[in-house]
Scaffold this active site. Structure first.
Site, PDB file in Angstrom:
ATOM      1  N   SER A   1     -51.892 -23.400  20.498  1.00 44.29           N
ATOM      2  CA  SER A   1     -52.091 -23.915  21.871  1.00 44.29           C
ATOM      3  C   SER A   1     -52.470 -25.212  22.285  1.00 44.29           C
ATOM      4  CB  SER A   1     -54.298 -24.065  21.162  1.00 44.29           C
ATOM      5  OG  SER A   1     -54.448 -22.954  21.329  1.00 44.29           O
TER       6      SER A   1
HETATM    7  N1  SAH Z   1     -56.452 -21.690  16.499  1.00 43.77           N
HETATM    8  C1  SAH Z   1     -54.768 -21.772  16.112  1.00 43.77           C
HETATM    9  C2  SAH Z   1     -54.737 -21.197  17.820  1.00 43.77           C
HETATM   10  C3  SAH Z   1     -54.323 -19.464  17.366  1.00 43.77           C
HETATM   11  S1  SAH Z   1     -54.223 -18.171  19.166  1.00 43.77           S
HETATM   12  C4  SAH Z   1     -53.945 -22.885  17.166  1.00 43.77           C
HETATM   13  O1  SAH Z   1     -54.130 -23.989  15.956  1.00 43.77           O
HETATM   14  O2  SAH Z   1     -52.771 -22.886  17.334  1.00 43.77           O
HETATM   15  C5  SAH Z   1     -54.964 -17.054  18.739  1.00 43.77           C
HETATM   16  C6  SAH Z   1     -55.517 -16.351  16.996  1.00 43.77           C
HETATM   17  O3  SAH Z   1     -56.725 -15.589  16.972  1.00 43.77           O
HETATM   18  C7  SAH Z   1     -54.018 -14.994  16.924  1.00 43.77           C
HETATM   19  O4  SAH Z   1     -53.534 -15.468  15.517  1.00 43.77           O
HETATM   20  C8  SAH Z   1     -54.998 -13.919  16.994  1.00 43.77           C
HETATM   21  O5  SAH Z   1     -54.237 -13.443  15.696  1.00 43.77           O
HETATM   22  C9  SAH Z   1     -56.287 -14.293  15.938  1.00 43.77           C
HETATM   23  N2  SAH Z   1     -57.331 -12.935  16.393  1.00 43.77           N
HETATM   24  C10 SAH Z   1     -57.514 -12.215  17.322  1.00 43.77           C
HETATM   25  N3  SAH Z   1     -58.362 -12.102  17.773  1.00 43.77           N
HETATM   26  C11 SAH Z   1     -59.786 -11.997  16.409  1.00 43.77           C
HETATM   27  C12 SAH Z   1     -60.808 -11.875  15.353  1.00 43.77           C
HETATM   28  N4  SAH Z   1     -61.428 -11.018  16.520  1.00 43.77           N
HETATM   29  N5  SAH Z   1     -60.958 -12.302  14.668  1.00 43.77           N
HETATM   30  C13 SAH Z   1     -59.684 -13.269  14.023  1.00 43.77           C
HETATM   31  N6  SAH Z   1     -58.880 -13.976  15.035  1.00 43.77           N
HETATM   32  C14 SAH Z   1     -58.633 -13.311  15.544  1.00 43.77           C
END
Ligand code: SAH
Length: 223
Positions: free
Chosen positions: A71
């Protein structure tokens, strides 16, 4: 946590990180001294691939592989600020990704729980967070729609993937007085709005913060 400065490249990233704090965070509405200090400490460039490090402190999201992103710094700061965590708190993150947000939370909260559906991302995050010495982050590969009931209840929950509907299990796993921030994609135009819920004794307080763009949540939420 302290990070030794040992070469010119480290100095250069340190400089970029200081500018990120001043321009992208303090220059906007990030006023929480704890959040600013946490993001000053966490070496964001180590969470992206080696060849993308020069871009790590830019004002935007970045690809981390597997179709996922790290992000934008401002979004990490803003979501963290709206949770107001202290060392007495336990916080759950949905969507570990590269682990950057988990590291920022670990600087502020007592214990961080973070779940992810892509096992390779969990492995990678685990490696880097261990290397940096974090001992208060517990990770697991599981569908975040269902939360982490064995570790509940939580003082804070942060969802970093956009949900097309409110994950009810997460509300249940929040303490009374607890706060959850989540990008909800519930409007008919497919827009996402960062939403903050506060669990009160007699119900749920809901505040719509601003429009965001996250990768969609997958799994149970789609059914
Ligand atoms: N928190 C991260 C950004 C993550 S992007 C950071 O620090 O930059 C979103 C993430 O959510 C992705 O890695 C994706 O694989 C995960 N994701 C999507 N659906 C999900 C679910 N149902 N449970 C857990 N993770 C999920």
């Amino acid at each position: 946590m302290k990070f030794r400065r040992h070469n010119r490249q480290d100095d250069q990233f340190d400089d970029q990180r200081r500018r990120m704090i001043d321009e992208q965070l303090r220059g906007r509405d990030i006023t929480d001294a704890g959040v600013l200090a946490a993001m000053r400490r966490v070496p964001r460039h180590l969470f992206v691939s080696e060849k993308r490090r020069q871009d790590a402190y830019r004002d935007g999201p970045m690809s981390i592989g597997y179709g996922q992103t790290i992000s934008q710094p401002y979004i990490v700061a803003s979501m963290t600020q709206s949770l107001s965590m202290t060392k007495r708190n336990r916080v759950l993150e949905i969507g570990t990704g590269c682990g950057y947000q988990a590291a920022v939370l670990a600087e502020l909260a007592g214990q961080v729980y973070s779940v992810e559906v892509v096992p390779e991302l969990t492995d990678r995050a685990r490696r880097i967070l261990k290397q940096l010495g974090y001992q208060n982050i517990k990770m697991d590969v599981r569908d975040g729609y269902l939360g982490w009931p064995e570790e509940a209840p939580f003082d804070g929950i942060i969802v970093t993937a956009a949900a097309p509907k409110m994950p009810e299990p997460l509300i249940e796993q929040l303490k009374v007085g607890g706060v959850m921030v989540i990008p909800l994609a519930t409007d008919s135009y497919g827009r996402q709005f960062l939403t903050r819920f506060t669990k009160e004794r007699d119900g749920l307080k809901c505040e719509t913060l601003y429009e965001v763009r996250f990768v969609p949540m997958i799994g149970e939420v789609e059914e």
